[in-house]
Design an enzyme around this catalytic site. Structure first.
Site, short mmCIF file in Angstrom:
data_model
loop_
_atom_site.label_atom_id
_atom_site.label_comp_id
_atom_site.label_asym_id
_atom_site.label_seq_id
_atom_site.Cartn_x
_atom_site.Cartn_y
_atom_site.Cartn_z
N HIS A 229 22.46 -12.40 -15.21
CA HIS A 229 22.59 -13.11 -16.50
C HIS A 229 21.87 -12.37 -17.63
CE1 HIS A 229 24.23 -17.32 -15.34
NE2 HIS A 229 24.73 -16.38 -14.57
N HIS B 292 28.64 -13.69 -4.65
CA HIS B 292 28.68 -15.11 -4.27
C HIS B 292 28.68 -15.32 -2.75
CE1 HIS B 292 30.06 -16.76 -8.45
NE2 HIS B 292 28.80 -16.39 -8.42
N TRP C 228 28.68 -20.65 -0.78
CA TRP C 228 30.00 -20.06 -0.58
C TRP C 228 30.21 -19.61 0.87
CZ3 TRP C 228 27.08 -19.34 -5.01
CH2 TRP C 228 27.70 -19.56 -6.24
N ARG D 1 20.67 -13.65 -9.61
CA ARG D 1 21.37 -14.33 -10.71
C ARG D 1 20.64 -14.07 -12.05
NH1 ARG D 1 21.14 -20.23 -12.00
NH2 ARG D 1 22.68 -20.53 -13.65
C1 HEM Z 1 32.86 -14.06 -11.97
C2 HEM Z 1 32.29 -14.93 -12.76
C3 HEM Z 1 31.12 -15.76 -12.32
C4 HEM Z 1 30.99 -17.09 -12.47
C5 HEM Z 1 31.95 -18.03 -13.17
C6 HEM Z 1 29.74 -17.48 -11.84
C7 HEM Z 1 29.27 -18.77 -11.78
C8 HEM Z 1 28.19 -19.17 -11.02
C9 HEM Z 1 27.74 -20.53 -10.89
C10 HEM Z 1 28.36 -21.74 -11.57
C11 HEM Z 1 26.66 -20.52 -10.05
C12 HEM Z 1 25.82 -21.70 -9.61
C13 HEM Z 1 24.51 -21.78 -10.38
C14 HEM Z 1 23.66 -22.93 -9.91
O1 HEM Z 1 24.15 -24.07 -9.93
O2 HEM Z 1 22.50 -22.69 -9.51
C15 HEM Z 1 26.45 -19.16 -9.65
C16 HEM Z 1 25.47 -18.75 -8.77
C17 HEM Z 1 25.24 -17.45 -8.43
N1 HEM Z 1 25.84 -16.33 -8.98
FE1 HEM Z 1 27.54 -16.36 -10.09
N2 HEM Z 1 29.15 -16.37 -11.32
C18 HEM Z 1 29.94 -15.29 -11.60
C19 HEM Z 1 29.66 -13.97 -11.29
C20 HEM Z 1 28.51 -13.53 -10.67
C21 HEM Z 1 28.10 -12.15 -10.57
C22 HEM Z 1 28.84 -10.97 -11.21
C23 HEM Z 1 26.94 -12.14 -9.85
C24 HEM Z 1 26.07 -10.97 -9.46
C25 HEM Z 1 26.47 -9.71 -9.39
C26 HEM Z 1 26.64 -13.51 -9.49
C27 HEM Z 1 25.58 -13.92 -8.72
C28 HEM Z 1 25.28 -15.23 -8.41
C29 HEM Z 1 24.29 -15.62 -7.42
C30 HEM Z 1 23.48 -14.70 -6.53
C31 HEM Z 1 24.26 -17.03 -7.45
C32 HEM Z 1 23.41 -17.96 -6.57
C33 HEM Z 1 22.14 -18.36 -7.29
C34 HEM Z 1 21.27 -19.28 -6.47
O3 HEM Z 1 21.46 -19.44 -5.27
O4 HEM Z 1 20.34 -19.87 -7.08
N3 HEM Z 1 27.59 -14.32 -10.04
N4 HEM Z 1 27.38 -18.34 -10.25
#
Ligand code: HEM
Length: 294
Positions: free
Chosen positions: A56, A179, A195, A52
């Site tokens: 970002h 995700h 997820w 993440r």
């Molecule tokens: C499509 C639009 C996207 C939205 C709206 C979105 C939104 C989010 C949100 C709200 C979280 C939770 C953060 C937290 O509470 O710790 C999250 C986690 C995460 N996102 Fe996304 N995301 C998007 C796309 C992506 C993309 C493109 C990637 C990587 C290629 C990604 C990788 C991740 C990962 C690996 C986590 C888990 C982080 C953890 O476990 O601490 N996301 N995302």
């Protein structure tokens, strides 16, 4: 006399050292060691949060103005570190800090991307080629707020955000497969839960679950999110759900659900592109690192 200390010093590569493939593989291996260094953390791996961080750092890119992107590592500084979308990412930045201290010649911006690549590969995702060449910038280069997607919005918003980076519908769906990994945290985004049932292994389960499970709005005081009807232990963000509501997106969800290798290949290509957005590389050659488990 002090031969031990001075001998060590000779081997420390200073800030001007130009990294070789072997140096980067060494750093990859050190990051891999950190991933499961704290079994109490989340699902037992820092992999998801490192991915993440890399996303970002990269996803702020604007193809028109050529601003944002992973070059600079400006999330070290306010205001970017305080942007709502980046809540919780200090954990990932802090995890990598000792690696940076040990190898002062690598830029934070290359290190964060290497962290993302290491996380994907060690969580059994595809091999993502890495090209070094990012340099760090100061707070004046911070990306503006609102460049990253907002999970409460719809397909139109997803397209606005990802088209701005230079991606198309297929790539939006491929990238979203990340995700399969990790979870949402109430103290970061406000959302809650994983997820998939295997949040530390990259699979195409995200797509399969989206299509195969019955989803309902979760009844709680937090932001609107879906939960699976059967176990109530999995979640989907409103933006995740858009991928099956929108006809164009859904086509790709179905393709990836059907064939994991198609997903892995298209995910690799889209992530490689994401991680290189806006970087003024001087070197053509990309390195591929061995997984520590191979
Ligand atoms: C499509 C639009 C996207 C939205 C709206 C979105 C939104 C989010 C949100 C709200 C979280 C939770 C953060 C937290 O509470 O710790 C999250 C986690 C995460 N996102 Fe996304 N995301 C998007 C796309 C992506 C993309 C493109 C990637 C990587 C290629 C990604 C990788 C991740 C990962 C690996 C986590 C888990 C982080 C953890 O476990 O601490 N996301 N995302």
């Amino acid at each position: 006399m002090h031969s031990g200390a001075s001998a060590d010093k000779i081997h420390i590569k200073g800030p001007d050292h130009k990294g070789t493939f072997e140096d980067y593989q060494q750093i990859y291996n050190e990051i891999a060691e950190l991933l499961e260094s704290n079994s109490d953390y989340d699902d037992g791996s820092y992999g998801p949060i490192l991915l993440r961080l890399a996303w970002h750092a990269s996803g702020t890119y604007d193809i028109e103005t050529k601003t944002g992107g992973s070059n600079g590592a400006t999330m070290r500084f306010a205001p970017e570190s305080d942007h709502g979308a980046n809540a919780g990412l200090k954990t990932a930045r802090d995890l990598l800090e000792p690696v940076k201290q040990k190898h002062p010649w690598i830029s934070y911006s290359d290190l964060w991307i290497l962290g993302g690549i290491c996380a994907i590969q060690e969580m059994l995702g595809p091999i993502i080629p890495f090209r070094p060449g990012r340099s760090d910038r100061d707070a004046s280069a911070c990306a503006p707020d609102e460049r990253l997607p907002n999970a409460s919005k719809g397909a139109r918003h997803l397209r606005d955000i990802f088209y701005r980076m230079g991606f198309d519908d297929r790539e939006i769906v491929a990238l979203s497969g990340a995700h399969a990994l990790g979870r949402c945290h109430t103290d970061s985004s406000g959302y809650s839960g994983p997820w998939t049932f295997s949040p530390t292994v990259l699979t195409n389960d995200y797509y399969k679950l989206l299509l195969d499970e019955k989803w309902q709005w979760k009844k709680w005081n937090g932001p609107a999110e879906y939960e699976d009807k059967k176990t109530k232990s999995l979640m989907m963000l409103p933006t995740d759900f858009e991928l099956i509501k929108d006809k164009e997106f859904r086509k790709h969800v179905e393709r990836y659900a059907k064939d994991e290798s198609v997903f892995m290949n298209e995910f690799r290509d889209a992530v490689l592109k994401l991680f290189e957005l806006g970087v003024p590389f001087k070197q053509e050659e990309r390195y591929t690192f061995k997984r520590t488990t191979d």
